[in-house]
Design a protein around this motif. Structure first.
Motif, mmCIF file in Angstrom:
data_model
loop_
_atom_site.group_PDB
_atom_site.id
_atom_site.type_symbol
_atom_site.label_atom_id
_atom_site.label_comp_id
_atom_site.label_asym_id
_atom_site.label_seq_id
_atom_site.Cartn_x
_atom_site.Cartn_y
_atom_site.Cartn_z
ATOM 1 N N GLY A 1 2.712 -12.842 -16.480
ATOM 2 C CA GLY A 1 3.336 -13.837 -15.781
ATOM 3 C C GLY A 1 4.711 -13.189 -15.042
ATOM 4 O O GLY A 1 5.667 -13.859 -14.550
ATOM 5 N N ARG A 2 4.397 -12.018 -14.473
ATOM 6 C CA ARG A 2 5.523 -10.922 -14.023
ATOM 7 C C ARG A 2 4.953 -10.643 -12.764
ATOM 8 O O ARG A 2 5.471 -9.352 -12.408
ATOM 9 C CB ARG A 2 6.118 -9.987 -14.919
ATOM 10 N N PHE A 3 4.057 -11.188 -12.208
ATOM 11 C CA PHE A 3 3.383 -10.567 -11.063
ATOM 12 C C PHE A 3 4.315 -10.590 -9.813
ATOM 13 O O PHE A 3 4.374 -9.396 -9.354
ATOM 14 C CB PHE A 3 2.304 -11.710 -10.468
ATOM 15 N N ASN A 4 5.061 -11.538 -9.510
ATOM 16 C CA ASN A 4 6.035 -11.170 -8.396
ATOM 17 C C ASN A 4 7.346 -10.464 -8.546
ATOM 18 O O ASN A 4 7.699 -9.845 -7.694
ATOM 19 C CB ASN A 4 6.694 -12.784 -8.176
ATOM 20 N N LEU A 5 7.677 -10.290 -9.895
ATOM 21 C CA LEU A 5 8.691 -9.241 -10.157
ATOM 22 C C LEU A 5 8.211 -8.042 -9.958
ATOM 23 O O LEU A 5 8.818 -7.040 -9.412
ATOM 24 C CB LEU A 5 9.268 -9.387 -11.540
ATOM 25 N N ALA A 6 6.908 -7.770 -10.369
ATOM 26 C CA ALA A 6 6.341 -6.294 -10.097
ATOM 27 C C ALA A 6 6.081 -6.185 -8.606
ATOM 28 O O ALA A 6 6.381 -5.017 -8.181
ATOM 29 C CB ALA A 6 5.156 -6.084 -10.981
ATOM 30 N N LEU A 7 5.676 -7.135 -7.984
ATOM 31 C CA LEU A 7 5.584 -6.985 -6.543
ATOM 32 C C LEU A 7 6.805 -6.735 -5.920
ATOM 33 O O LEU A 7 6.813 -6.051 -4.775
ATOM 34 C CB LEU A 7 5.075 -8.302 -5.687
ATOM 35 N N GLY A 8 7.804 -7.316 -6.098
ATOM 36 C CA GLY A 8 9.324 -7.003 -5.751
ATOM 37 C C GLY A 8 9.646 -5.631 -5.902
ATOM 38 O O GLY A 8 10.133 -4.608 -5.207
ATOM 39 N N ALA A 9 9.204 -5.148 -7.023
ATOM 40 C CA ALA A 9 9.478 -3.423 -7.556
ATOM 41 C C ALA A 9 8.908 -2.569 -6.515
ATOM 42 O O ALA A 9 9.475 -1.688 -6.257
ATOM 43 C CB ALA A 9 9.092 -3.353 -8.937
ATOM 44 N N VAL A 10 7.486 -2.951 -6.130
ATOM 45 C CA VAL A 10 6.740 -1.987 -5.466
ATOM 46 C C VAL A 10 7.508 -2.170 -3.819
ATOM 47 O O VAL A 10 7.392 -1.322 -3.145
ATOM 48 C CB VAL A 10 5.329 -2.481 -5.425
ATOM 49 N N GLY A 11 7.793 -3.560 -3.434
ATOM 50 C CA GLY A 11 8.320 -3.662 -2.400
ATOM 51 C C GLY A 11 9.725 -2.763 -2.121
ATOM 52 O O GLY A 11 10.049 -2.263 -1.211
ATOM 53 N N THR A 12 10.447 -2.602 -3.389
ATOM 54 C CA THR A 12 11.605 -1.697 -3.216
ATOM 55 C C THR A 12 11.295 -0.277 -3.144
ATOM 56 O O THR A 12 11.934 0.460 -2.198
ATOM 57 C CB THR A 12 12.428 -1.997 -4.538
ATOM 58 N N ALA A 13 10.092 0.143 -3.790
ATOM 59 C CA ALA A 13 9.734 1.614 -3.481
ATOM 60 C C ALA A 13 9.256 1.725 -1.970
ATOM 61 O O ALA A 13 9.573 2.785 -1.413
ATOM 62 C CB ALA A 13 8.648 1.895 -4.586
ATOM 63 N N MET A 14 8.532 0.599 -1.356
ATOM 64 C CA MET A 14 8.312 0.763 -0.170
ATOM 65 C C MET A 14 9.744 1.065 1.083
ATOM 66 O O MET A 14 9.783 1.996 1.635
ATOM 67 C CB MET A 14 7.609 -0.275 0.446
ATOM 68 N N GLY A 15 10.632 0.182 0.442
ATOM 69 C CA GLY A 15 12.012 0.302 1.286
ATOM 70 C C GLY A 15 12.665 1.462 1.277
ATOM 71 O O GLY A 15 13.088 2.279 1.972
ATOM 72 N N ILE A 16 12.567 2.064 -0.005
ATOM 73 C CA ILE A 16 13.170 3.508 -0.297
ATOM 74 C C ILE A 16 12.408 4.436 0.262
ATOM 75 O O ILE A 16 12.968 5.400 0.957
ATOM 76 C CB ILE A 16 13.266 3.902 -1.864
ATOM 77 N N GLY A 17 11.209 4.530 0.221
ATOM 78 C CA GLY A 17 10.235 5.272 1.165
ATOM 79 C C GLY A 17 10.622 5.403 2.604
ATOM 80 O O GLY A 17 10.904 6.333 3.385
ATOM 81 N N ALA A 18 10.677 4.216 3.189
ATOM 82 C CA ALA A 18 10.748 3.926 4.547
ATOM 83 C C ALA A 18 12.243 4.596 4.891
ATOM 84 O O ALA A 18 12.248 5.241 6.021
ATOM 85 C CB ALA A 18 10.703 2.571 4.989
ATOM 86 N N ALA A 19 13.067 4.386 4.423
ATOM 87 C CA ALA A 19 14.694 4.937 4.405
ATOM 88 C C ALA A 19 14.602 6.348 4.231
ATOM 89 O O ALA A 19 15.169 7.089 5.263
ATOM 90 C CB ALA A 19 15.575 4.141 3.449
ATOM 91 N N ILE A 20 13.874 6.804 3.600
ATOM 92 C CA ILE A 20 13.761 8.581 3.273
ATOM 93 C C ILE A 20 13.257 9.278 4.652
ATOM 94 O O ILE A 20 13.559 9.966 5.348
ATOM 95 C CB ILE A 20 13.126 8.805 2.246
ATOM 96 N N SER A 21 12.186 8.106 4.890
ATOM 97 C CA SER A 21 11.408 8.720 6.156
ATOM 98 C C SER A 21 12.032 9.096 7.409
ATOM 99 O O SER A 21 12.041 10.005 8.058
ATOM 100 C CB SER A 21 10.042 7.658 6.390
ATOM 101 N N THR A 22 12.753 8.095 7.821
ATOM 102 C CA THR A 22 13.415 8.096 8.964
ATOM 103 C C THR A 22 14.573 9.230 9.072
ATOM 104 O O THR A 22 14.782 9.925 9.901
ATOM 105 C CB THR A 22 14.210 7.015 9.378
ATOM 106 N N THR A 23 15.177 9.460 7.931
ATOM 107 C CA THR A 23 16.179 10.460 7.650
ATOM 108 C C THR A 23 15.524 11.798 7.957
ATOM 109 O O THR A 23 16.003 12.949 8.675
ATOM 110 C CB THR A 23 16.978 10.257 6.536
ATOM 111 N N LEU A 24 14.397 11.813 6.875
ATOM 112 C CA LEU A 24 13.718 13.165 7.081
ATOM 113 C C LEU A 24 13.194 13.791 8.269
ATOM 114 O O LEU A 24 13.084 14.834 8.653
ATOM 115 C CB LEU A 24 12.721 13.251 5.805
ATOM 116 N N SER A 25 12.474 12.687 9.025
ATOM 117 C CA SER A 25 11.818 12.884 10.312
ATOM 118 C C SER A 25 12.968 13.231 11.226
ATOM 119 O O SER A 25 12.545 14.473 12.278
ATOM 120 C CB SER A 25 10.953 11.715 10.602
#
Length: 447
Positions: free
Chosen positions: A383-407
């Motif tokens: 019953g925690r599908f959407n919460l886990a989906l939000g956690a993966v979305g947070t990982a995406m956002g963190i990765g994208a933020a790191i990407s622009t700075t790193l590049s």
């Protein structure tokens, strides 16, 4: 009263309801029959949704993509025309980005908690429309900051609500194909909206983009109305093996937080976005330096090419995931990214950069389908599908933020070729992590 009349007035025998019971999946996996099941252990398929609901969800994802396009680059264009400084524009965009990043997990938990996913989706759409009106009518810093924050928070509940409606309509067994259809109509909506809103901004005014966005709320809600609420099953936490009582809230949350597949997938996705998010902006910089006169057209082609590929192959990706499993498709999508980075690094012809962007369409189709599908596999029965989906979305956002700075750092210090090679190296690391750590999450009929 005669015996004949007594027989006639006797209540009819109870018949099993044909409605799909999501608990049957969990009970079957535990080797115990579901209540009322005619044959213990037999797999109970969810009935296919009606054509009205399926087409309503197609139209809803299409119009939602149209809505979200209005909050892309057009925001910066609109406020530049109102003589805003780049610092102020950057600040409101940062506010929106922070709320989007921080709201992913709470937004997913809220969707899990609310019973009616259609209500959450409709409320989110209405808030996005109101935000668009605020941007167009009151272009003051306070109103714009509030509007960007409201839009970001609404997006954090709208995306998981669409995923929850999808899984509630078709069940786990047909979820891959349904997510592929969602990705197809979303990509078509993005492409058409970008062209249409660009024309509105050019021929009418920059503010017209936000009025059009607000007007799109009506057809979006109309499409949502066609999705029949009685066909959407809400999955609640189920009983663990050896227990007749359902999982408590903390127990289900603990199962999600300790799920190996979900943790490995989140790590791989973070690395993927560290490598992926900055590639297209780097391509834009290269095109601007090499062909300043045709750079705009080539950048638009770089944006459109992956969308076309995504629309063409996304349903096939969903069907293949149901047949062959999630892992082979994920490896294919992850493998396309380092290849794309290396080709960008060693290609000098501007036109070839557009062709290379086709690989981005392959990765986008795989990620767009696989993220909610793998999360649904990993959280099945909790019953925690959407919460886990939000956690993966947070990982995406963190990765994208790191990407622009790193590049940006690599491009300034070592040049764009080295930046592409560096991003390709990170993409290769993501592929190896997926290959070595990520298990298959698809459940077969015998499991």
């Amino acid at each position: 009263m005669t015996p004949a009349r007594q027989t006639q007035r006797r209540p009819p025998a109870h018949r099993e309801s044909p409605r799909y019971d999501p608990r049957a999946d969990v009970l079957r996996d535990q080797g115990r029959p579901a209540a009322g099941a005619a044959q213990p252990g037999r797999r109970r398929e969810k009935p296919e949704p009606s054509a009205t609901s399926s087409r309503g969800l197609d139209a809803f994802t299409f119009f939602v993509a149209n809505l979200q396009t209005g909050f892309g680059p057009f925001v910066a264009v609109h406020f530049t025309a109102h003589s805003w400084t780049q610092a102020d524009i950057g600040l409101v965009l940062t506010i929106g980005g922070l709320f989007s990043l921080l709201g992913q997990v709470p937004g997913g938990a809220f969707v899990d908690w609310v019973g009616s996913k259609r209500f959450v989706a409709g409320l989110s759409v209405a808030i996005i429309g109101a935000s668009a009106v605020g941007l167009a009518v009151w272009p003051t810093f306070l109103i714009v900051a509030l509007a960007m924050a409201a839009h970001s928070l609404a997006s954090c509940t709208l995306t998981p609500a669409i995923a929850a409606i999808s899984i509630g309509l078709v069940g786990h067994d047909r979820l891959g194909e349904r997510l592929g259809r969602n990705a197809r109509f979303s990509s078509i909506g993005n492409a058409l909206a970008a062209a249409g809103m660009g024309a509105c901004g050019y021929y009418l005014s920059n503010a017209a983009v936000f009025y059009v966005t607000a007007a799109l709320v009506a057809p979006t809600l109309a499409a949502l109305w066609f999705i029949r609420a009685n066909e959407i099953d809400v999955v609640r936490p189920q009983a663990r093996e050896g227990s007749a009582s359902p999982l408590s809230g903390w127990a289900s949350l603990r199962l999600v937080l300790t799920n190996r597949a979900l943790l490995c997938f989140s790590f791989c996705i973070l690395l993927f976005y560290v490598a992926n998010a900055a590639m297209l902006p780097l391509v834009g910089s290269v095109l601007t330096m090499r062909t300043s006169q045709t750079a705009t057209i080539l950048i638009a082609a770089c944006i459109m090419a992956p969308q076309v590929v995504l629309a063409l192959i996304a349903p096939a990706v969903g069907r293949a995931a149901q047949t062959y499993g999630r892992r082979p498709l994920l490896l294919l999508g992850f493998a396309a990214l380092p290849l794309r980075g290396l080709l960008f690094a060693f290609t000098d012809e501007p036109e070839l950069l557009v062709v290379i962007q086709i690989l981005d369409g392959i990765s986008a189709a795989v990620i767009g389908v696989m993220v909610p599908l793998v999360v649904a596999d990993a959280t099945r029965g909790t019953g925690r599908f959407n919460l886990a989906l939000g956690a993966v979305g947070t990982a995406m956002g963190i990765g994208a933020a790191i990407s622009t700075t790193l590049s940006g750092f690599m491009a300034d210090r070592f040049g764009t070729h080295a930046a592409f090679v560096g991003l390709a190296a990170v993409a290769g690391l993501a592929f190896l992590a997926l290959l070595l750590l990520m298990p298959e999450t698809r459940r077969t009929h015998g499991r």
